[in-house]
Write a protein that holds these residues in place. Structure first.
Motif, PDB file in Angstrom:
ATOM      1  N   LYS A  20       0.828  -1.213   0.000  1.00  9.70           N
ATOM      2  CA  LYS A  20       0.000   0.000   0.000  1.00  9.70           C
ATOM      3  C   LYS A  20       0.858   1.256   0.000  1.00  9.70           C
ATOM      4  O   LYS A  20       0.519   2.248  -0.640  1.00  9.70           O
ATOM      5  CB  LYS A  20      -0.951  -0.004   1.196  1.00  9.70           C
ATOM      6  N   GLN A  21       1.985   1.231   0.717  1.00  4.93           N
ATOM      7  CA  GLN A  21       2.885   2.383   0.735  1.00  4.93           C
ATOM      8  C   GLN A  21       3.484   2.618  -0.659  1.00  4.93           C
ATOM      9  O   GLN A  21       3.547   3.755  -1.135  1.00  4.93           O
ATOM     10  CB  GLN A  21       4.003   2.179   1.760  1.00  4.93           C
ATOM     11  N   ALA A  22       3.903   1.538  -1.316  1.00  8.01           N
ATOM     12  CA  ALA A  22       4.472   1.677  -2.658  1.00  8.01           C
ATOM     13  C   ALA A  22       3.408   2.138  -3.646  1.00  8.01           C
ATOM     14  O   ALA A  22       3.666   2.994  -4.502  1.00  8.01           O
ATOM     15  CB  ALA A  22       5.085   0.348  -3.107  1.00  8.01           C
ATOM     16  N   LYS A  23       2.198   1.613  -3.514  1.00  9.03           N
ATOM     17  CA  LYS A  23       1.093   2.021  -4.385  1.00  9.03           C
ATOM     18  C   LYS A  23       0.767   3.494  -4.177  1.00  9.03           C
ATOM     19  O   LYS A  23       0.518   4.228  -5.143  1.00  9.03           O
ATOM     20  CB  LYS A  23      -0.138   1.150  -4.095  1.00  9.03           C
ATOM     21  N   ALA A  24       0.819   3.956  -2.930  1.00  7.93           N
ATOM     22  CA  ALA A  24       0.574   5.372  -2.636  1.00  7.93           C
ATOM     23  C   ALA A  24       1.655   6.246  -3.281  1.00  7.93           C
ATOM     24  O   ALA A  24       1.360   7.347  -3.762  1.00  7.93           O
ATOM     25  CB  ALA A  24       0.529   5.607  -1.132  1.00  7.93           C
ATOM     26  N   ARG A  25       2.880   5.760  -3.328  1.00 10.45           N
ATOM     27  CA  ARG A  25       3.953   6.498  -3.988  1.00 10.45           C
ATOM     28  C   ARG A  25       3.659   6.625  -5.484  1.00 10.45           C
ATOM     29  O   ARG A  25       3.872   7.683  -6.080  1.00 10.45           O
ATOM     30  CB  ARG A  25       5.296   5.794  -3.774  1.00 10.45           C
ATOM     31  N   LEU A  26       3.179   5.541  -6.087  1.00 12.89           N
ATOM     32  CA  LEU A  26       2.808   5.603  -7.505  1.00 12.89           C
ATOM     33  C   LEU A  26       1.669   6.591  -7.715  1.00 12.89           C
ATOM     34  O   LEU A  26       1.693   7.388  -8.649  1.00 12.89           O
ATOM     35  CB  LEU A  26       2.383   4.223  -8.014  1.00 12.89           C
ATOM     36  N   ASP A  27       0.669   6.542  -6.836  1.00 11.64           N
ATOM     37  CA  ASP A  27      -0.506   7.417  -6.969  1.00 11.64           C
ATOM     38  C   ASP A  27      -0.166   8.895  -6.786  1.00 11.64           C
ATOM     39  O   ASP A  27      -0.916   9.751  -7.237  1.00 11.64           O
ATOM     40  CB  ASP A  27      -1.586   7.006  -5.962  1.00 11.64           C
ATOM     41  N   ALA A  28       0.968   9.183  -6.158  1.00 12.04           N
ATOM     42  CA  ALA A  28       1.374  10.567  -5.912  1.00 12.04           C
ATOM     43  C   ALA A  28       2.202  11.161  -7.061  1.00 12.04           C
ATOM     44  O   ALA A  28       2.546  12.343  -7.023  1.00 12.04           O
ATOM     45  CB  ALA A  28       2.173  10.650  -4.607  1.00 12.04           C
ATOM     46  N   LEU A  29       2.498  10.361  -8.064  1.00 15.92           N
ATOM     47  CA  LEU A  29       3.308  10.844  -9.182  1.00 15.92           C
ATOM     48  C   LEU A  29       2.551  11.894 -10.000  1.00 15.92           C
ATOM     49  O   LEU A  29       1.335  11.804 -10.143  1.00 15.92           O
ATOM     50  CB  LEU A  29       3.685   9.681 -10.106  1.00 15.92           C
TER      51      LEU A  29
END
Length: 121
Positions: A20-29
């Motif tokens: 979820k943390q990595a996915k949130a990083r992607l979503d913040a791009l």
């Protein structure tokens, strides 16, 4: 005690948190990196077929690293993926070993063939 039982059923809660943390990083791009990273994540989920949680978490984390760095450096998407985005995605996925869903099916196929050969003898 309950957490261990839940993890037996659902898998590692820590891995889910990391995913979820990595996915949130992607979503913040920023765009266009967000759209491309989302598309690659989806493709890798289907193509990669990874069933090992640690491998999956590492793959998405590395994907986030790649696109965050590209966004910071202003590297064009086309420069990263080259002329064949499918080849890029599949090469990216191949860099991650781990157990894949197809491994189980390959094993079943081999056992069925072996059993058929024994029956023919």
């Amino acid at each position: 005690m309950a957490a261990k039982w839940i993890e037996l059923v659902t898998g590692s809660l820590e891995q889910k948190k990391q995913y979820k943390q990595a996915k949130a990083r992607l979503d913040a791009l920023p765009e266009p990196y967000l759209a491309v990273a989302t598309a690659f994540n989806r493709y890798l989920t289907y193509y990669g077929g990874v069933t090992d949680g640690d491998t999956m978490v590492q793959m998405i984390s590395d994907l986030a690293d790649l696109w965050e760095r590209a966004a910071v450096d202003g590297i064009p998407v086309s420069e990263i993926v080259g002329g064949d985005p499918i080849e890029f995605a599949e090469s990216f996925a191949q860099a991650y070993g781990g157990k894949r869903w197809i491994d189980k099916e390959r094993e079943r196929l081999n056992k069925a063939i072996d059993k058929a050969k024994e029956a023919e003898s």
